[in-house]
Design a protein around this motif. Structure first.
Motif, PDB file in Angstrom:
ATOM      1  N   ILE A  45       0.683  -0.834  -0.079  1.00 45.55           N
ATOM      2  CA  ILE A  45       0.115  -0.313  -0.056  1.00 45.55           C
ATOM      3  C   ILE A  45       0.414   1.287   0.346  1.00 45.55           C
ATOM      4  O   ILE A  45       2.166   1.366   0.679  1.00 45.55           O
ATOM      5  CB  ILE A  45      -0.870   0.096   1.468  1.00 45.55           C
ATOM      6  N   GLY A  46       0.923   2.502  -0.794  1.00 44.85           N
ATOM      7  CA  GLY A  46       1.387   3.641  -1.074  1.00 44.85           C
ATOM      8  C   GLY A  46       1.379   4.475  -0.110  1.00 44.85           C
ATOM      9  O   GLY A  46       0.337   3.981   1.083  1.00 44.85           O
ATOM     10  N   SER A  47       2.580   4.827   0.435  1.00 48.01           N
ATOM     11  CA  SER A  47       2.763   5.647   1.886  1.00 48.01           C
ATOM     12  C   SER A  47       0.818   6.524   2.106  1.00 48.01           C
ATOM     13  O   SER A  47       0.866   6.706   3.209  1.00 48.01           O
ATOM     14  CB  SER A  47       4.374   6.413   1.584  1.00 48.01           C
ATOM     15  N   ARG A  48       1.009   7.394   0.746  1.00 48.13           N
ATOM     16  CA  ARG A  48      -0.183   8.515   0.953  1.00 48.13           C
ATOM     17  C   ARG A  48      -1.003   7.639   1.521  1.00 48.13           C
ATOM     18  O   ARG A  48      -2.058   8.274   2.671  1.00 48.13           O
ATOM     19  CB  ARG A  48      -0.258   9.213  -0.052  1.00 48.13           C
ATOM     20  N   ALA A  49      -1.903   6.585   1.016  1.00 45.98           N
ATOM     21  CA  ALA A  49      -2.436   6.080   1.608  1.00 45.98           C
ATOM     22  C   ALA A  49      -2.963   5.426   2.634  1.00 45.98           C
ATOM     23  O   ALA A  49      -3.784   5.682   3.396  1.00 45.98           O
ATOM     24  CB  ALA A  49      -3.551   5.311   0.065  1.00 45.98           C
ATOM     25  N   PHE A  50      -1.694   4.653   3.567  1.00 44.45           N
ATOM     26  CA  PHE A  50      -1.086   4.739   4.648  1.00 44.45           C
ATOM     27  C   PHE A  50      -2.163   5.020   4.750  1.00 44.45           C
ATOM     28  O   PHE A  50      -2.493   4.845   6.670  1.00 44.45           O
ATOM     29  CB  PHE A  50      -0.034   3.700   4.767  1.00 44.45           C
ATOM     30  N   ASP A  51      -1.041   6.301   4.992  1.00 37.39           N
ATOM     31  CA  ASP A  51      -1.327   7.729   6.509  1.00 37.39           C
ATOM     32  C   ASP A  51      -3.433   8.119   6.216  1.00 37.39           C
ATOM     33  O   ASP A  51      -3.740   8.348   7.262  1.00 37.39           O
ATOM     34  CB  ASP A  51      -1.040   8.824   5.898  1.00 37.39           C
ATOM     35  N   ILE A  52      -4.091   8.028   5.083  1.00 40.15           N
ATOM     36  CA  ILE A  52      -5.351   8.351   5.140  1.00 40.15           C
ATOM     37  C   ILE A  52      -5.952   6.920   6.032  1.00 40.15           C
ATOM     38  O   ILE A  52      -6.850   7.263   6.977  1.00 40.15           O
ATOM     39  CB  ILE A  52      -6.089   8.930   3.611  1.00 40.15           C
ATOM     40  N   LEU A  53      -5.647   6.397   6.133  1.00 39.00           N
ATOM     41  CA  LEU A  53      -5.901   4.823   6.122  1.00 39.00           C
ATOM     42  C   LEU A  53      -5.829   5.049   7.540  1.00 39.00           C
ATOM     43  O   LEU A  53      -6.511   4.308   8.553  1.00 39.00           O
ATOM     44  CB  LEU A  53      -5.405   3.109   5.643  1.00 39.00           C
ATOM     45  N   CYS A  54      -4.649   5.047   8.364  1.00 37.12           N
ATOM     46  CA  CYS A  54      -4.580   5.278   9.559  1.00 37.12           C
ATOM     47  C   CYS A  54      -4.849   6.197  10.433  1.00 37.12           C
ATOM     48  O   CYS A  54      -6.069   5.966  11.404  1.00 37.12           O
ATOM     49  CB  CYS A  54      -3.277   5.822  10.237  1.00 37.12           C
ATOM     50  N   LEU A  55      -5.643   7.446  10.001  1.00 36.50           N
ATOM     51  CA  LEU A  55      -6.489   8.738  10.164  1.00 36.50           C
ATOM     52  C   LEU A  55      -7.663   8.854  10.208  1.00 36.50           C
ATOM     53  O   LEU A  55      -8.232   8.131  11.594  1.00 36.50           O
ATOM     54  CB  LEU A  55      -6.438  10.142   9.121  1.00 36.50           C
ATOM     55  N   LEU A  56      -8.273   7.349   9.261  1.00 35.92           N
ATOM     56  CA  LEU A  56      -9.991   7.271   9.300  1.00 35.92           C
ATOM     57  C   LEU A  56     -10.366   6.274  10.293  1.00 35.92           C
ATOM     58  O   LEU A  56     -11.146   5.778  11.109  1.00 35.92           O
ATOM     59  CB  LEU A  56     -10.452   6.480   7.819  1.00 35.92           C
ATOM     60  N   LYS A 135      11.520  -1.700  -2.496  1.00 37.23           N
ATOM     61  CA  LYS A 135      12.122  -0.641  -2.205  1.00 37.23           C
ATOM     62  C   LYS A 135      11.492   0.846  -2.726  1.00 37.23           C
ATOM     63  O   LYS A 135      11.536   1.616  -2.615  1.00 37.23           O
ATOM     64  CB  LYS A 135      13.601  -0.735  -2.859  1.00 37.23           C
ATOM     65  N   ASN A 136      10.794   0.075  -4.304  1.00 37.38           N
ATOM     66  CA  ASN A 136      10.470   1.117  -4.851  1.00 37.38           C
ATOM     67  C   ASN A 136       8.832   1.429  -4.276  1.00 37.38           C
ATOM     68  O   ASN A 136       7.749   0.552  -4.777  1.00 37.38           O
ATOM     69  CB  ASN A 136       9.868   0.555  -6.991  1.00 37.38           C
ATOM     70  N   PRO A 137       9.140   2.507  -3.550  1.00 35.74           N
ATOM     71  CA  PRO A 137       7.284   2.699  -3.351  1.00 35.74           C
ATOM     72  C   PRO A 137       6.034   2.669  -4.222  1.00 35.74           C
ATOM     73  O   PRO A 137       4.868   3.025  -3.562  1.00 35.74           O
ATOM     74  CB  PRO A 137       6.856   3.600  -2.205  1.00 35.74           C
ATOM     75  N   ALA A 138       6.734   3.385  -5.104  1.00 36.51           N
ATOM     76  CA  ALA A 138       6.098   3.135  -6.498  1.00 36.51           C
ATOM     77  C   ALA A 138       4.612   1.860  -7.086  1.00 36.51           C
ATOM     78  O   ALA A 138       4.014   1.623  -7.593  1.00 36.51           O
ATOM     79  CB  ALA A 138       5.350   3.694  -7.691  1.00 36.51           C
ATOM     80  N   LEU A 139       5.498   0.826  -7.046  1.00 37.62           N
ATOM     81  CA  LEU A 139       4.974  -1.190  -6.617  1.00 37.62           C
ATOM     82  C   LEU A 139       4.088  -1.105  -6.115  1.00 37.62           C
ATOM     83  O   LEU A 139       3.700  -2.359  -6.342  1.00 37.62           O
ATOM     84  CB  LEU A 139       5.739  -1.651  -6.722  1.00 37.62           C
ATOM     85  N   ARG A 140       3.241  -0.724  -5.270  1.00 38.10           N
ATOM     86  CA  ARG A 140       2.060  -1.054  -4.449  1.00 38.10           C
ATOM     87  C   ARG A 140       1.383  -1.499  -4.845  1.00 38.10           C
ATOM     88  O   ARG A 140       1.153  -2.142  -4.063  1.00 38.10           O
ATOM     89  CB  ARG A 140       2.211   0.635  -3.202  1.00 38.10           C
ATOM     90  N   SER A 141       0.786  -0.572  -5.778  1.00 41.70           N
ATOM     91  CA  SER A 141      -0.380  -1.413  -6.118  1.00 41.70           C
ATOM     92  C   SER A 141      -0.113  -2.415  -7.290  1.00 41.70           C
ATOM     93  O   SER A 141      -1.167  -2.301  -8.582  1.00 41.70           O
ATOM     94  CB  SER A 141      -1.401   0.003  -6.496  1.00 41.70           C
ATOM     95  N   MET A 142       0.926  -3.011  -7.483  1.00 43.10           N
ATOM     96  CA  MET A 142       1.247  -3.927  -8.884  1.00 43.10           C
ATOM     97  C   MET A 142       0.279  -5.112  -8.861  1.00 43.10           C
ATOM     98  O   MET A 142       0.535  -5.204  -7.121  1.00 43.10           O
ATOM     99  CB  MET A 142       2.758  -4.099  -8.920  1.00 43.10           C
TER     100      MET A 142
END
Length: 968
Positions: A45-56, A135-142
């Motif tokens: 899961i991407g870092s921005r999406a993870f932050d939003i999930l934690c908040l919600l 290591k490459n965070p952009a692969l989170r939704s592969m």
């Protein structure tokens, strides 16, 4: 993975690093470890999406405003609300939100977003020990592959080679063909395989959740971890990655293709170290694009008899079996399922998604049941993987997705093209689907667009380019056509086209039969579709009658007896509320009906009346062609009924009428009819003369339309009779060569009726008479398979009888005799008596071997009575020999000699050396038993000197064996 614990547990237990987890559904969220776990699997899961999930999740049950979410996830950057939509869409996809009744995140206008699932808290070991995120965070939704990748090794190698030196590679293919799966496999190899390290960074952009072209740029930015300020900031995005050396993988481009193409062209123009790999149902048509068309998985060709090992070697079969194993508790392919599984994979065109959906239904229906209901594939193939996109949950949803992306013009065109059941040309398509909103130019341009969008497939083989729809696409488009106002107009134009194509095809039979045969199968499926419409409640019955008449030559050429019978009966069904066909059409239909009746045991007795009606109509119309066809039919019917004297007269009449024919070959064919009649009447010398004259003068390469007129290729039929005559005359080797030649000739023209004729009347019975049991078994098995496949009832009975004879010859009397008894009874019931005497001989032999002498005697008397009344003289010597054998078994030497003498007398009259040899061997046993050994020896020696060939055959070997027994 499951943990238990309490909220106030110590953060460090037994010296282990502990972490607090938030539980919901099957997930545990670890904010401190920045990990989301489902079961025992760490979720990417991407870092921005993870932050939003934690908040919600921390504020579960409460709405969180967009402003608070932006401040939490982008604390130092000003971005717009659209970024939240992209990240929440990713969250919902990762969590499976909205599938199978699961709900996690909801939103409300002006209030923001809320996490509504129950949340618990646990203390568990730190997730630091789990496999770290890429290591490459952009692969989170592969996407991860389900099961192994099958049948795509070559495509993977191609893509791995091309993306290194091409700036833009697009994988194009129809929905469900496996584009995303292939790209995921390629990415895995780039990350973890031999090519690992080739790219410093790989970014995955999934556009499936994006429904608005205005959000495409933000999806790129999110994948690249770039904050952009507004929707016009393509230049800003490019500026951020200008110096990057990375591969951007863009999946599911088709529904926002214009925006994607613009962004990719900008990236490729201003960021020289970036390469792009994209998937779409049509090319992006961007600068520098290299297109790789991904085709469905290979399925077995339209042949029969593949073994399990041969079948599983095809990727479509392998995928179906592998997915069925995952979905159905370890399913394995068995021999009994090979045929239906092949049918399933063919019907589904080898499309991986369709095969996976079908595999999921195997438990419910079984392989045969599933194959049987695939006509309703769009309703059957549902319930895909829970985590799949909604448009991949069912086959219909996948096709809906593609259809909605089409222009209105192309939607109309696609549904109209569904009227075709096979390949079509641009000319054919234009003649059928143009008009009513579509100009011819629209058809040409529209087909090109549908090809680009992988909904129509081009076939470049041969001189002309053809096109076709995959079965699943056609089924979907036909549903659309059935709801459209123009369905009847399109169907009528299609039926008219079929009539025109069939007329052209018959002309091809005259000139180039092989070219015609190649076109036949293509036209046949469209003709079936047209006939179904024409005779439906909304169709055009008059057109259906014309189409039936035009199709008859095709059915005859392809040996489709039962199909011909079905449609001819439909056309001749003269209902009061329907227009009646003209006399010429009735004549042709009656002739076709008579032909189709001949090969079904239940209807064979009706052929005479049908041929007489056809002949009368031909006489009335002055149609010499159909007079000859009808006379041939009457001759064939009389041969079938064992009325050989009448058949001889009909053959002579055919000869007389043929002299008025414009086709000189008709006179030559008359010799075949006369020769065959004389053979059964026992006049072998004259019969051979007629047959040899026919074979010498018949020009085989020309006029293969005679197959259509006379059902069996004349050359094949003549070779069959020649083989039988030669064997009776004692030329066993020549006879078997002629029998082999008849089979080879039938195979050469690929005509099933001719092949079955050669097998049933020459190859199988002569091999049995010669004692070549292995060859006899091979030919009989082939006859059994062909007659079963084409439902040729009468010849199927022959094959059953030959199997019984094989078993008798191998000593398996209890298994073989019932088969012959059944066959004889079936032939008697069907009144198909042409070879009845020969099968009665086989029955008597079996009864004698079983020591059922009373039954054998009754059977041989019946055979004598039948042969006498029918003029069936060719086998009379053998019948009387068996009568003598029964007397010998009863120790009635005097009666035995009388019957053997009668047998030899008849054989001598016919110059039938083969029967003389058999009877001589039987008579020698009586002579030897009664002390007349010298007489027996002279009898056998005289017959031995008459043989000029066939020294490996059963007759010669039996003769030598009998002579040796007497000599010793």
């Amino acid at each position: 993975m499951r943990w238990s614990g309490s909220a106030d547990a110590s953060p460090n237990v037994d010296g282990r690093d502990m972490d607090e987890g938030l539980c919901f559904g099957d997930f545990v969220l670890f904010p401190r470890s920045r990990a989301l776990v489902e079961g025992s699997r760490r979720v990417q899961i991407g870092s921005r999406a993870f932050d939003i999930l934690c908040l919600l999740v921390e504020r579960a049950g409460l709405f969180v405003s967009k402003r608070d979410i932006l401040a939490h996830a982008w604390p130092t950057t000003h971005v717009e609300d659209a970024n939240i939509r992209v990240q929440v869409a990713e969250l919902r996809k990762v969590l499976g939100d909205g599938r199978e009744g699961r709900r996690y995140i909801v939103n409300a206008p002006s209030r923001g977003y809320a996490f509504i699932a129950p949340v618990g808290r646990i203390v568990a070991p730190s997730q630091a020990g789990l496999k770290p995120p890429a290591k490459n965070p952009a692969l989170r939704s592969m996407p991860a592959a389900l099961g192994k990748i099958i049948g795509r090794a070559e495509a993977s190698r191609t893509l791995l080679g091309e993306i290194g030196h091409r700036r833009l590679v697009t994988v194009v293919g129809t929905g469900g063909v496996g584009k995303t799966t292939l790209v995921a496999s390629v990415m895995s190899q780039l990350i973890e395989g031999p090519d690992a390290g080739r790219w410093r960074k790989i970014c995955f952009v999934d556009l499936a959740p994006v429904s608005d072209e205005r959000v495409v740029l933000r999806a790129f930015a999110s994948a690249l971890d770039i904050a952009i300020v507004n929707d016009e900031a393509t230049s800003s995005l490019v500026q951020h990655i200008r110096d990057e050396a990375c591969l951007i993988v863009v999946d599911n481009c088709e529904h926002v293709i214009d925006a994607v193409a613009d962004i990719i062209e900008a990236i490729l123009r201003d960021a020289p170290a970036i390469h792009v790999l994209a998937t779409s149902r049509e090319p992006l048509r961007a600068e520098c694009e290299w297109v790789h068309r991904l085709h469905p998985l290979e399925v077995p060709p339209a042949t029969n008899g593949l073994s399990l090992r041969e079948a599983i070697a095809y990727p479509a079969i392998e995928l179906f079996v592998e997915r069925a194993g995952l979905r159905s508790g370890g399913y394995q392919l068995h021999e009994d399922d090979v045929e239906p599984v092949i049918e399933i994979c063919r019907r589904l065109d080898g499309i991986p998604l369709a095969l996976e959906l079908a595999a999921g239904r195997l438990d419910a229906f079984g392989a045969r049941g599933l194959a049987a209901i695939l006509d309703n594939a769009l309703s059957v193939l549902t319930k895909g993987r829970r985590r799949a996109m909604p448009r991949q949950q069912t086959l219909r949803a996948t096709l809906d997705w593609s259809f909605r992306l089409l222009k209105p013009r192309d939607q109309i065109l696609l549904r109209r093209l569904a009227v075709f059941s096979n390949r079509f040309t641009l000319q054919s398509a234009s003649s059928v689907v143009a008009g009513d909103e579509l100009a011819v130019s629209d058809v040409v341009e529209g087909i090109a667009d549908l090809v680009a969008q992988s909904l129509v497939t081009p076939d470049m083989h041969g001189d002309d380019t053809h096109f076709f729809l995959l079965e699943t696409t056609r089924a979907y488009a036909r549903e659309k056509l059935a709801l459209a106002p123009e369905e009847n107009h399109v169907s009528k134009r299609h039926a008219v086209l079929c009539c025109e194509l069939l007329a052209e095809l018959v002309e091809l039979f005259d000139e180039d039969d092989q070219a015609a045969l190649a076109r036949s199968f293509s036209i046949l499926s469209d003709t079936r579709r047209a006939l179904q419409w024409a005779f439906s409640s909304t169709g055009d019955r008059e057109l259906g009658v014309v189409l039936t008449v035009e199709t008859v030559p095709l059915w005859l050429r392809l040996s489709l007896v039962n199909e011909c019978h079905q449609w001819v009966e439909e056309a001749l069904d003269l209902r009061d509320d329907q227009p009646r066909p003209g006399q010429s059409e009735v004549m042709k239909l009656q002739a076709a009906r008579a032909w189709s009746l001949m090969y079904k045991a239940s209807t064979a007795h009706q052929t005479g009346a049908a041929w007489i009606l056809a002949r009368d109509l031909a006489e009335r119309a002055g149609d010499n062609d159909y007079r000859l066809r009808s006379l041939w039919g009457l001759w064939a019917g009389q041969m079938k009924s064992a009325a050989f004297v009448d058949a001889s007269e009909a053959a002579a009449r055919f000869k007389q009428v043929s002299q008025q024919s414009a086709d000189p070959d008709d006179c030559i064919i008359a010799d075949r009819l006369i020769g065959t009649s004389l053979h059964f009447l026992g006049d072998q010398a004259r019969a051979r003369s007629h047959i040899e004259r026919m074979l010498a003068n018949y020009n085989v390469p020309r006029h293969r339309r005679h197959i259509v007129r006379y059902q069996v290729a004349p050359q094949v039929a003549a070779l069959v009779t020649q083989a039988r005559i030669l064997w009776v005359q004692g030329y066993a080797e020549e006879a078997m060569r002629a029998a082999d030649a008849s089979v080879d000739a039938a195979r050469a023209i690929d005509h099933r009726l001719s092949l079955c004729f050669a097998l049933a009347q020459a190859a199988s019975p002569l091999a049995l008479l010669e004692g070549d049991l292995n060859y006899a078994e091979e030919q009989t098995d082939l006859l059994f398979e062909e007659t079963d496949r084409h439902r040729l009832d009468v010849w199927h009975i022959y094959a059953t009888a030959y199997r019984g004879q094989l078993l008798l010859r191998r000593g398996e009397i209890q298994s073989g005799l019932p088969l012959i008894e059944t066959a004889v009874e079936q032939l008697r019931s069907a009144r198909f008596m042409q070879h009845y005497s020969a099968f009665m001989v086989a029955l008597v032999e079996g009864l004698v071997l079983a020591n059922r002498l009373d039954a054998a005697d009754a059977a041989v008397e019946g055979a004598i009575a039948h042969a006498t009344s029918a003029g069936d003289r060719w086998i009379a010597p053998e019948i009387f020999r068996l009568k003598g054998e029964i007397a010998f078994h009863r120790h009635d030497v005097e009666q035995g000699e009388i019957y053997f003498a009668r047998s030899i007398e008849l054989a001598h009259e016919q110059r039938a050396l083969a029967w003389q040899l058999r009877t001589a061997i039987s008579l020698s046993r009586i002579l030897d038993a009664s002390g007349r050994t010298g007489h027996a020896r002279r009898l056998l020696t005289a017959r031995l000197t008459q043989l000029t060939e066939g020294f490996d055959g059963d007759g010669y070997i039996s003769l030598r064996r009998a002579l040796k027994r007497i000599t010793n």
